[in-house]
Structures are given as structure tokens and as C-alpha cells.
Design an enzyme around this catalytic site. Structure first.
Site, PDB file in Angstrom:
ATOM      1  N   LYS A 173     -11.013  -0.179   7.633  1.00 56.51           N
ATOM      2  CA  LYS A 173      -9.729  -0.038   8.319  1.00 56.51           C
ATOM      3  C   LYS A 173      -9.973   0.589   9.690  1.00 56.51           C
ATOM      4  CE  LYS A 173      -5.743   3.121   7.793  1.00 56.51           C
ATOM      5  NZ  LYS A 173      -5.059   4.003   6.827  1.00 56.51           N
ATOM      6  N   ARG A 176       1.209  10.303   0.442  1.00 52.20           N
ATOM      7  CA  ARG A 176       1.713  11.388   1.286  1.00 52.20           C
ATOM      8  C   ARG A 176       2.870  12.142   0.649  1.00 52.20           C
ATOM      9  NH1 ARG A 176       2.514   7.874   6.824  1.00 52.20           N
ATOM     10  NH2 ARG A 176       0.519   6.769   6.763  1.00 52.20           N
ATOM     11  N   GLU A 211       0.870  -1.174   0.000  1.00 53.16           N
ATOM     12  CA  GLU A 211       0.000   0.000   0.000  1.00 53.16           C
ATOM     13  C   GLU A 211       0.906   1.224   0.000  1.00 53.16           C
ATOM     14  OE1 GLU A 211      -2.427   2.619   3.226  1.00 53.16           O
ATOM     15  OE2 GLU A 211      -2.638   0.453   3.430  1.00 53.16           O
TER      16      GLU A 211
END
Length: 225
Positions: free
Chosen positions: A135, A51, A47
Site C-alpha cells: 500500500k 480505528r 476494508e
């Protein structure tokens, strides 16, 4: 190259690895190097978080160089980022929270999304949007294993991917819960290791995590002889 998976098939594949390395890289070169290190350690999934400015290029490079890996995009916080990640080749999306606009766009383009949930209300919103895998984030701050046990009681149909505060030390505790589909974490791919180019250590940590996630492959009576 393997045929494309359905949205459900892609999420189910995360349940096979039971681990989702959360990768932060600055460019395509780092991305491919980390992906190779993870694969060498037995982890065919990554993943890559949105950012950094190089995240999109990193995803595209990994998809090109390692088509055998399941590559997703994390920290997706806008519909525009959904489009950017999918155009780069991401096959699943992860968000730190739940946004109806982000989920709607992911569903429009046909790519599964695992939204971050921190409260029962968040989970109910996910269910309203047709999602049953979420999540739990930040898992450590929210209470970790105890929180998962509490949340899974009223929501037995939901599968959780706890992320945030997960480490090699507490990984077995999370994976022992039936409600946990997989665990997300960055300890295998710490930014300091990436910056130092210590990909051998990333491979070692990945292999160690894989052994914890799938101990049955290592402890059969025949293997012990």
C-alpha cells in the site's frame, strides 16, 4: 458460500474490483448497513479499519450477514490486532506501515497482508518478507501518480494499492498505471455519510467509482447502439 481463497487469490480479487473502500464504523449495525450499500453499488469488498472500538464487531457482523463480500481489516498495527481481526473473520489485512512482527503474525495465521510503504527501503523490506503487493501511503502526500511511476521503475515486480489522497477526481489517473493493483479510498464511504445514515449516497458514489474502474463494461459498441 464460495470456497476459501488462497492468500494470493484473495489479493488477486482486489485486482478484480480495483477499488478498496476504507470503512470507518462505530458498531455492527453501521458496518452491515455500509456493506449493503457498497454491494448495492457494485462493490463487493470492504476494508473496515481498526480505528474504532466497534470495528471487530462490525467485521464479524458483515461476515455473517454478507458472506458474499470480501471483508478485510485496516489500520492493523500489532500482532494482537492481527489475531483479533482474523478471529472476527477478516480475509485480508492492511497496515499503515510495515512491521516485521505484524507481517510475520499475518503469515503465521495464513491471511494476506498489504503493508503501507512510503520509501524504497519500505518496499525492499516488504520484498524481503516475501510480499509483492504493498500500500502506497499516504499516496497524496508522497506525490501521487508521479511517486508511483518513480517507485515502479526499480520495483517492476511490485503491485501498489495507493491510499490516502485518492478521490473521485483523480481516481482515473491512479487506475491508468499498470503498477496499480487497486486503489483504496474513503470518499465513497465518508464518515459524515455513515453518521447521517445516507446509505443511498454511499451506493451512488460506489456505483460511480465502479464505472470508472471498469469502463469497458459500459462503453462497448453494442451498448452504444
Amino acid at each position: 458460500m464460495e470456497p476459501p481463497l488462497s492468500s494470493a487469490g484473495t489479493v488477486d480479487r482486489l485486482g478484480v474490483t480495483r477499488l478498496v473502500p476504507v470503512v470507518v464504523v462505530d458498531d455492527a449495525e453501521q458496518g452491515v448497513a455500509v456493506a449493503n450499500a457498497l454491494a448495492d453499488g457494485g462493490l463487493p469488498v470492504a476494508e473496515v479499519t481498526f480505528r474504532t472500538a466497534g470495528a471487530r464487531a462490525a467485521i464479524a457482523a458483515i461476515v455473517k450477514e454478507r458472506p458474499d463480500l470480501l471483508v478485510g481489516a485496516g489500520t492493523i498495527v500489532s500482532p494482537e490486532q492481527v489475531d483479533q481481526a482474523v478471529e472476527a473473520g477478516a480475509r485480508f489485512l492492511v497496515s499503515p506501515g510495515i512491521s516485521r512482527a505484524v507481517v510475520a503474525r499475518a503469515q503465521e495465521v495464513g491471511v494476506p497482508i498489504v503493508p503501507g510503504c512510503a520509501t524504497p527501503s519500505d518496499i525492499m523490506t516488504a520484498l524481503e518478507l516475501g510480499l509483492t503487493t504493498v500500500k502506497l501511503f499516504p499516496a497524496g502526500v508522497l506525490g501521487g501518480v508521479a511517486a508511483l511511476k518513480a517507485f515502479s521503475a526499480p520495483f517492476p515486480q511490485v503491485r501498489f494499492v495507493p491510499t490516502g489522497g485518492v478521490s473521485a477526481a483523480n481516481l482515473p489517473d491512479f487506475l491508468a498505471l499498470d503498477a496499480v493493483l487497486a486503489v483504496g479510498g474513503s470518499w465513497m464511504v465518508e464518515k459524515s455519510l455513515v453518521a447521517a445514515g445516507d446509505f443511498a449516497e454511499i451506493t451512488r458514489r460506489s456505483r460511480e467509482a465502479v464505472a470508472v474502474a471498469a469502463p469497458q463494461t459500459l462503453t462497448t459498441p453494442e451498448a452504444a447502439r
